[in-house]
Design a protein around this motif. Structure first.
Motif, PDB file in Angstrom:
ATOM      1  N   SER A 171      76.048  41.259 -40.344  1.00 32.18           N
ATOM      2  CA  SER A 171      74.586  41.349 -40.338  1.00 32.18           C
ATOM      3  C   SER A 171      74.008  40.887 -41.667  1.00 32.18           C
ATOM      4  N   ARG A 173      75.357  38.792 -43.777  1.00 31.20           N
ATOM      5  CA  ARG A 173      75.520  37.342 -43.897  1.00 31.20           C
ATOM      6  C   ARG A 173      74.491  36.605 -43.047  1.00 31.20           C
ATOM      7  N   GLU A 174      74.244  37.101 -41.838  1.00 30.78           N
ATOM      8  CA  GLU A 174      73.264  36.456 -40.963  1.00 30.78           C
ATOM      9  C   GLU A 174      71.852  36.561 -41.511  1.00 30.78           C
ATOM     10  N   SER A 175      71.616  37.555 -42.389  1.00 34.45           N
ATOM     11  CA  SER A 175      70.309  37.711 -43.025  1.00 34.45           C
ATOM     12  C   SER A 175      70.187  36.881 -44.296  1.00 34.45           C
TER      13      SER A 175
END
Length: 214
Positions: A171, A173-175
């Motif tokens: 999460s 990293r995706e942000s």
């Protein structure tokens, strides 16, 4: 770019708050602003509520870490600052009883969820955020140890509840959150699981946990 609108209250989100702020915050959210944390952030806390998963926290200037991408969750101005602190505190402590509120302890320890405050940050008059005192028992964390904690957490009940360290890392990293340890932490975790992506690691470890329960 700094938003030209002047808001009154906001919550600084640099971890799981971005994707999962909780119902109380969702009900009062009116906008989101892109920001960068004014302090360094690192995977420097081991969270007992997440099966001892590594989580992101503010760290001292001399510590390892980086200023990272974040979001300011702008809140409805009808809420008082004190109530907003209590809402954030309840979310971090997983408390659903709205009669319980935040009160800074006289002698805080590393177990206490504390609330920090910024003034006139990205044109928001008051921005609050969660912070913690350092955990002395985990002061020597490095990417290898972080990966071990994350793996242990996903194989525990935290993995079943989908609040484990590997999902938390994905999460972040995706942000777009990249700390000093992020890349080496991810590489270590993928190496230990013999996988090529965090999503593949999650699927593999979920199967492993489920097989252990049979």
């Amino acid at each position: 770019m700094i938003n030209s609108i002047k808001y009154k209250y906001g919550i600084l989100a640099f971890g799981s708050l971005i994707d999962d702020p909780g119902e109380e915050i969702k009900e009062l959210e009116i906008d989101r602003l892109d920001s960068v944390t004014p302090f360094k952030i690192e995977f420097a806390r081991i969270s007992s509520s997440r099966g001892k998963a590594p989580t992101l926290v503010p760290v001292k200037d001399e510590a390892k870490g980086r200023k990272v991408k974040s979001k300011i969750i702008v809140m409805n101005e009808s809420t008082s600052l004190n109530e907003l602190k209590s809402i954030l505190w309840r979310r971090e402590c997983h408390i659903t009883d709205k009669t319980k509120g935040f009160k800074r302890p006289e002698k805080p320890t590393s177990k206490h969820v504390l609330i920090g405050e910024l003034e006139n940050f990205y044109n928001v008059e008051k921005v609050i955020y969660t912070t913690f005192l350092p955990q002395k028992e985990y002061e020597n964390l490095d990417p290898e140890k972080l990966a071990d904690f994350a793996l242990s957490s996903i194989l525990s009940k935290a993995g079943t509840d989908k609040i484990d360290g590997v999902r938390y890392l994905l999460s972040a990293r995706e942000s777009g959150i990249e700390t000093e340890y992020s890349e080496r932490y991810i590489k270590s975790l993928l190496s230990k699981t013999d996988t090529s992506s965090l999503q593949e690691a999650i699927e593999k470890l979920d199967r492993q946990r489920e097989n252990q329960l049979i």
